[in-house]
Design a protein around this motif. Structure first.
Motif, mmCIF file in Angstrom:
data_model
loop_
_atom_site.group_PDB
_atom_site.id
_atom_site.type_symbol
_atom_site.label_atom_id
_atom_site.label_comp_id
_atom_site.label_asym_id
_atom_site.label_seq_id
_atom_site.Cartn_x
_atom_site.Cartn_y
_atom_site.Cartn_z
ATOM 1 N N GLN A 1 0.858 -1.187 0.000
ATOM 2 C CA GLN A 1 0.000 0.000 0.000
ATOM 3 C C GLN A 1 0.896 1.240 0.000
ATOM 4 O O GLN A 1 1.960 1.240 0.626
ATOM 5 C CB GLN A 1 -0.899 0.026 1.239
ATOM 6 C CG GLN A 1 -1.936 -1.082 1.299
ATOM 7 C CD GLN A 1 -2.683 -1.078 2.618
ATOM 8 O OE1 GLN A 1 -2.202 -1.598 3.604
ATOM 9 N NE2 GLN A 1 -3.879 -0.476 2.613
ATOM 10 N N THR A 2 0.466 2.276 -0.691
ATOM 11 C CA THR A 2 1.259 3.502 -0.755
ATOM 12 C C THR A 2 0.354 4.730 -0.690
ATOM 13 O O THR A 2 -0.854 4.660 -0.942
ATOM 14 C CB THR A 2 2.082 3.571 -2.061
ATOM 15 O OG1 THR A 2 1.189 3.605 -3.177
ATOM 16 C CG2 THR A 2 3.022 2.390 -2.191
ATOM 17 N N ASN A 3 0.980 5.842 -0.367
ATOM 18 C CA ASN A 3 0.358 7.160 -0.468
ATOM 19 C C ASN A 3 1.514 8.141 -0.624
ATOM 20 O O ASN A 3 2.083 8.614 0.362
ATOM 21 C CB ASN A 3 -0.481 7.486 0.773
ATOM 22 C CG ASN A 3 -1.184 8.824 0.652
ATOM 23 O OD1 ASN A 3 -1.234 9.429 -0.418
ATOM 24 N ND2 ASN A 3 -1.727 9.308 1.771
ATOM 25 N N ASP A 4 1.897 8.421 -1.859
ATOM 26 C CA ASP A 4 3.093 9.199 -2.157
ATOM 27 C C ASP A 4 2.764 10.660 -2.463
ATOM 28 O O ASP A 4 1.623 11.015 -2.782
ATOM 29 C CB ASP A 4 3.840 8.592 -3.342
ATOM 30 C CG ASP A 4 4.448 7.237 -3.013
ATOM 31 O OD1 ASP A 4 4.605 6.939 -1.813
ATOM 32 O OD2 ASP A 4 4.764 6.474 -3.952
ATOM 33 N N ASP A 5 3.809 11.472 -2.386
ATOM 34 C CA ASP A 5 3.755 12.892 -2.788
ATOM 35 C C ASP A 5 2.739 13.703 -1.989
ATOM 36 O O ASP A 5 2.110 14.644 -2.507
ATOM 37 C CB ASP A 5 3.444 13.016 -4.289
ATOM 38 C CG ASP A 5 4.517 12.386 -5.156
ATOM 39 O OD1 ASP A 5 5.659 12.246 -4.677
ATOM 40 O OD2 ASP A 5 4.209 12.022 -6.312
ATOM 41 N N VAL A 6 2.588 13.342 -0.720
ATOM 42 C CA VAL A 6 1.672 14.099 0.135
ATOM 43 C C VAL A 6 2.199 15.528 0.292
ATOM 44 O O VAL A 6 3.369 15.748 0.617
ATOM 45 C CB VAL A 6 1.534 13.421 1.512
ATOM 46 C CG1 VAL A 6 0.670 14.265 2.436
ATOM 47 C CG2 VAL A 6 0.961 12.017 1.356
ATOM 48 N N ASN A 7 1.342 16.511 0.032
ATOM 49 C CA ASN A 7 1.644 17.954 0.147
ATOM 50 C C ASN A 7 2.660 18.449 -0.889
ATOM 51 O O ASN A 7 2.996 19.640 -0.884
ATOM 52 C CB ASN A 7 2.171 18.314 1.541
ATOM 53 C CG ASN A 7 1.070 18.385 2.582
ATOM 54 O OD1 ASN A 7 -0.104 18.198 2.268
ATOM 55 N ND2 ASN A 7 1.443 18.649 3.821
ATOM 56 N N LYS A 8 3.149 17.599 -1.767
ATOM 57 C CA LYS A 8 4.214 18.022 -2.676
ATOM 58 C C LYS A 8 3.759 19.167 -3.580
ATOM 59 O O LYS A 8 4.461 20.183 -3.723
ATOM 60 C CB LYS A 8 4.682 16.840 -3.521
ATOM 61 C CG LYS A 8 5.819 17.185 -4.472
ATOM 62 C CD LYS A 8 6.280 15.964 -5.258
ATOM 63 C CE LYS A 8 7.413 16.322 -6.199
ATOM 64 N NZ LYS A 8 7.888 15.150 -6.987
ATOM 65 N N THR A 9 2.603 19.032 -4.192
ATOM 66 C CA THR A 9 2.131 20.070 -5.119
ATOM 67 C C THR A 9 1.898 21.393 -4.399
ATOM 68 O O THR A 9 2.299 22.470 -4.874
ATOM 69 C CB THR A 9 0.841 19.612 -5.810
ATOM 70 O OG1 THR A 9 1.102 18.399 -6.533
ATOM 71 C CG2 THR A 9 0.337 20.667 -6.787
ATOM 72 N N ALA A 10 1.281 21.327 -3.231
ATOM 73 C CA ALA A 10 1.005 22.561 -2.479
ATOM 74 C C ALA A 10 2.291 23.247 -2.054
ATOM 75 O O ALA A 10 2.391 24.487 -2.095
ATOM 76 C CB ALA A 10 0.145 22.232 -1.264
ATOM 77 N N TRP A 11 3.285 22.461 -1.642
ATOM 78 C CA TRP A 11 4.553 23.064 -1.238
ATOM 79 C C TRP A 11 5.290 23.650 -2.437
ATOM 80 O O TRP A 11 5.886 24.723 -2.354
ATOM 81 C CB TRP A 11 5.429 22.020 -0.540
ATOM 82 C CG TRP A 11 5.061 21.802 0.905
ATOM 83 C CD1 TRP A 11 4.531 22.723 1.765
ATOM 84 C CD2 TRP A 11 5.184 20.596 1.640
ATOM 85 N NE1 TRP A 11 4.329 22.176 2.994
ATOM 86 C CE2 TRP A 11 4.730 20.859 2.972
ATOM 87 C CE3 TRP A 11 5.636 19.311 1.345
ATOM 88 C CZ2 TRP A 11 4.719 19.894 3.969
ATOM 89 C CZ3 TRP A 11 5.652 18.344 2.340
ATOM 90 C CH2 TRP A 11 5.176 18.635 3.629
ATOM 91 N N GLU A 12 5.266 22.950 -3.572
ATOM 92 C CA GLU A 12 5.954 23.459 -4.755
ATOM 93 C C GLU A 12 5.332 24.756 -5.267
ATOM 94 O O GLU A 12 6.027 25.653 -5.733
ATOM 95 C CB GLU A 12 5.947 22.399 -5.857
ATOM 96 C CG GLU A 12 6.909 21.250 -5.616
ATOM 97 C CD GLU A 12 6.932 20.276 -6.774
ATOM 98 O OE1 GLU A 12 5.991 20.314 -7.596
ATOM 99 O OE2 GLU A 12 7.886 19.491 -6.870
#
Length: 909
Positions: free
Chosen positions: A504-515
């Protein structure tokens, strides 16, 4: 030699021996068989905890009377095994090599073939451990047929044996050989007996306190009924640290990157001719390990000729890990060239600028001075738990002096879970000088790596992995002695094996908002300075504070990479053990046939448009395996040994797994799957050895072995094939039908063949020729030299390489000094470099030592030292160059793990 010729040879030998045996004169008296299917007639090199010199004499006598090639290590008494780790004991046997994790022995290779070719059995049942490592480059969460020896403490076992040649009474498989692990039994001891072992140690890297303890107690009521229980517990920290890369790659520089370079170097960089290291990373892998093992055994002899044994074992090995990195990292390449417009949220940097570079004849960058490159820190937390449970009932029945039966029935379960494997990345910018001109990488940072204001939050990744292995096993064997020279054996067996898992995965949490700068990416109040790396300190995050600050709750997506592989194998064998005369010399051995049939079911999911689509495939295969083992006793001190057989090795479980993906990009269709239709590898095997015995314990042996291996598995991509040829069901992807053209179809296939030839040399002797106290010294040494070649079909042409996992030189030597009161030994083990599927390991030499002092007849003090030289593990890889080219190897992962020392006491009562 072809298989048909070998089969004819073995068949002819069976007829000849059957004809000679009835009139043979039994020149050598064998001990009464212990088991119809496991008679102790193996060639033995024994290592005993106390009375080391005495054990060598026992080993020599066992070698003289053996029928097949094997080695054994035994404990002389309760909770007294030669080493703290089973793999570290095995490495001193001829032809055995191991790899280590955190300085501790982990997996075993035999005669040049990797751990996947070595079958491990526990109390007669096969075990398949789920591979565990903190490093992706060493096979974290791999699914193969290897066994990790670090799950069990050595204190739980009374014997470990290694069978290198094949006979019909053995289970098929394990082309390199079979390692047998045996827990203690109550009938091994008289009356009431107990033992306790207590140790405490430390490691030069972790500087922690490492407790170890074991206890065992047994009660034997006149060999009629007996009970035994044991427990072993240990806790320790490990740390591996060093310098590593993600590999290497080309990346075209922009004009802004090369303004400070000369014209020639600038042109090479902009044309993409230069090969840059990726990552340029400082790393520390830490682990808090806890190991618990419990065994119980009951034996009952209701009548004199019947023995029942019930064995139970529970093992639990937990790891709470941290993985800390400071690396160059960008969306393109992760090289020092970084990104065209570096930014992390509101933190913006000018483009990277190369001030100066140096490169070798392969155009590989070996030195770079750069400003404004992109950095990242990775703070990884991980919890891993490996549990094992086994229950097995064994029976032996001596019907008469001539007829006997034995067998067992049992089941086992092994769970390997990583419920948490999370990463928190931060990003920063600054200057770097990275230098590969020495024997490892070296970084000089031109910015303050310990100032949290220089970093921004970048992304969070959550993941979990689960695997379960189950085995049900039943075996029934019989043996009949026609006379002193002829014994006929036969048996039937069933093995039902299943391995399944998912992630199970959940990747790139908050990445877009931080970028995009829509979420505050500053690290105020959530960082700490990491100071454990010997070369540099830098900022990492505190997980609890960071998740609270950014309002993140750990959640995981739906299960993916779902798979299950089931193998049901039925087998039977006939074997003739015989003695005869050949030209006036005693000749003894065995010959037989083993038949097997395996039904394989592979189920999984195909990833189609992000949706898991179930898929199932079945396959059945069978075969007959002949074997012949013989020993010619030329004289009382000299004998010649020969063996010939066919054997198989089943492919890795991951290769069978029926999961993969179907992707459509416009009109281009690509498919990637496992391959449940894989055939087992097959091997024609030959052994020839000469053995000379002298003095009280002296022995010199020389042997050659050869294997012809067909059907090794390799990844193959075929282009422009029909969808129907993939074997997948129609309807998995809308519009994809049987006639649809698949641009690229990737899967594992039986593609490669290999030849392996080796020489084993072994010597042991006490120093009886020296004066006085020096006579208490002695030495044991062995050397294995292997030449191998794998033939692969690449782009229609045969390409030759070495076998993965094969070291062409393995050597070890032990020098010991021993009296009844005190003693010690020091051992050195050398393993030459070897390839893996994505690179190679460089050669290593590990030095270990042990000493004891017999304080009283019941109390023994001990000292154990592991990895005295703090040996460096070196992984390398290559980019667009074969490893056969000098200088083509490039740094991948260099680590050290420190020295470990234990002091303790063993108490017998």
């Amino acid at each position: 030699m072809s298989r048909s010729k070998i089969a004819l040879l073995v068949g002819a030998a069976q007829l000849v021996m059957a004809a000679l045996a009835p009139v043979a004169e039994a020149r050598v008296a064998d001990p009464a068989p212990v088991s119809a299917a496991d008679t102790d007639t193996s060639e033995v090199d024994a290592v005993v905890v106390t009375g080391f010199r005495k054990s060598l004499g026992v080993a020599r006598e066992a070698k003289k009377t053996s029928a097949i090639v094997s080695d054994v290590i035994v404990a002389e008494d309760m909770a007294k095994f030669p080493d703290l780790n089973l793999a570290e004991s095995l490495q001193r046997l001829p032809g055995v090599a191991i790899n280590r994790e955190g300085g501790e022995g982990r997996r075993v290779s035999l005669r040049g073939l990797g751990p996947d070719f070595t079958r491990v059995q526990l109390n007669g049942m096969e075990v398949l451990g789920n591979v565990d490592s903190p490093m992706d480059s060493r096979g974290q969460t791999s699914r193969d047929r290897a066994f990790d020896f670090n799950i069990f403490a050595s204190d739980l076992f009374s014997k470990v044996d290694v069978r290198k040649s094949f006979s019909a009474e053995q289970d098929e498989g394990g082309m390199a050989g079979t390692v047998g692990l045996y827990t203690a039994k109550p009938f091994d001891y008289a009356g009431t007996k107990g033992a306790m072992s207590l140790q405490v140690g430390t490691n030069s890297a972790t500087k922690d306190t490492q407790p170890r303890g074991a206890a065992m107690i047994a009660k034997n009521w006149d060999d009629k009924f007996g009970l035994l229980a044991s427990v072993a517990y240990s806790k320790r920290k490990t740390e591996e640290q060093g310098y590593n890369t993600y590999g290497a790659g080309t990346q075209k520089a922009l004009a802004a990157n090369v303004v400070n370079l000369n014209a020639a170097d600038a042109a090479k960089a902009m044309n993409g001719e230069l090969i840059f290291a990726r990552g340029n990373r400082l790393s520390v892998w830490g682990s808090d390990q806890e190991r618990l093992g419990i065994t119980a055994a009951a034996q009952w002899r209701p009548v004199e000729n019947v023995t029942l044994t019930l064995d139970a074992l529970h093992g639990k090995f937990t790891n709470d890990r941290t993985e800390i990195h400071l690396a160059t990292r960008a969306t393109v390449g992760s090289t020092v060239l970084g990104a065209a417009t570096p930014h992390s949220g509101n933190l913006v940097s000018p483009p990277p600028v190369l001030n100066s570079i140096q490169y070798d004849k392969y155009n590989t960058i070996i030195y770079a001075d750069v400003d404004n490159t992109v950095f990242a820190t990775e703070t990884r937390r991980q919890s891993a738990k490996n549990t094992f449970d086994q229950l097995v009932l064994t029976g032996e029945w001596a019907v008469s002096d001539k007829l006997r039966f034995d067998g067992h029935i049992g089941q086992e379960t092994s769970d390997y879970d990583i419920p948490m494997s999370d990463k928190f990345y931060t990003e920063a910018f600054g200057g770097l000088i990275t230098d590969y001109r020495g024997d490892t990488g070296k970084n000089t940072y031109k910015w303050n790596t310990t100032d949290p204001n220089n970093y921004r939050a970048h992304e969070i990744d959550f993941s979990a992995t689960y695997q379960t292995t189950k085995l049900k096993n039943a075996e029934f064997n019989g043996a009949y002695d026609f006379n002193d020279a002829v014994t006929l054996k036969g048996g039937l067996s069933y093995r039902g094996f299943k391995n399944e898992g998912y992630s199970q995965t959940n990747d790139d949490v908050n990445k877009t908002a931080w970028e995009k700068g829509t979420l505050d990416d500053r690290l105020d109040g959530v960082t700490k300075v990491f100071t454990q790396h010997k070369d540099q300190s830098w900022i990492i995050v505190d997980w609890d504070k960071a998740l609270a600050k950014y309002g993140v709750t750990r959640t995981l997506g739906a299960p993916r990479s779902i798979y299950a592989v089931e193998e049901d194998t039925k087998a039977g064998y006939l074997q003739l053990d015989w003695k005869a005369d050949f030209m006036g010399m005693p000749l003894r051995g065995n010959t037989g046939l083993r038949a097997y049939e395996t039904e394989l079911t592979s189920s999984g999911v195909m990833a189609v448009k992000g949706v898991n689509t179930p898929s199932v495939a079945k396959k059945t295969y069978s075969g007959v395996l002949p074997s012949l083992n013989a020993v010619l006793e030329v004289s009382d001190r000299f004998q010649i040994r020969m063996a010939a057989a066919q054997n198989i090795n089943r492919p890795a479980l991951g290769a069978y797994a029926m999961n993969g993906s179907i992707s459509v990009d416009g009109t281009t269709v690509t498919v990637s799957t496992g391959n449940p239709n894989l055939e087992p590898y097959t091997s024609d095997e030959f052994d020839l050895a000469a053995e000379w015995y002298f003095g009280d314990i002296g022995m010199l042996t020389a042997g050659v072995f050869h294997k012809n291996i067909d059907g090794l598995v390799a990844s193959q991509t075929t282009t422009n094939v029909s969808y129907a040829s993939t074997g997948l069901a129609e309807g998995l992807y809308p519009g994809v039908t049987a006639s649809t053209n698949v641009a690229a179809y990737t899967r594992q296939v039986n593609l490669n063949n290999a030849k392996l030839t080796g020489l084993e040399l072994s010597a042991q002797s006490d120093f009886f020729f020296l004066p006085g106290a020096l006579k208490n010294m002695g030495a044991v040494a062995n050397l294995t030299l292997i030449d191998s070649e794998t033939t692969s079909l690449v782009n229609g042409k045969n390409q030759k390489t070495d076998i993965f996992g094969l070291s062409d030189i393995n050597a070890n030597a032990t020098l010991y000094y021993e009296t009844a009161k005190y003693g010690g030994r020091i051992s050195a083990n050398y393993r030459s470099d070897y390839l893996i599927d994505s690179g190679a390991f460089n050669a290593t030499t590990y030095v270990d030592a042990a000493a004891f002092y017999q304080l009283t007849p019941r109390i023994r003090l001990s000292l154990d030292a592991i990895n005295l030289t703090d040996e460096r593990e070196e992984q390398v890889n290559s980019f667009n160059n074969g490893f056969g080219q000098t200088g083509a190897r490039r740094l991948w992962n260099f680590t050290t793990s420190g020295r470990t020392v234990f002091v303790g006491a063993n108490i017998q009562f």
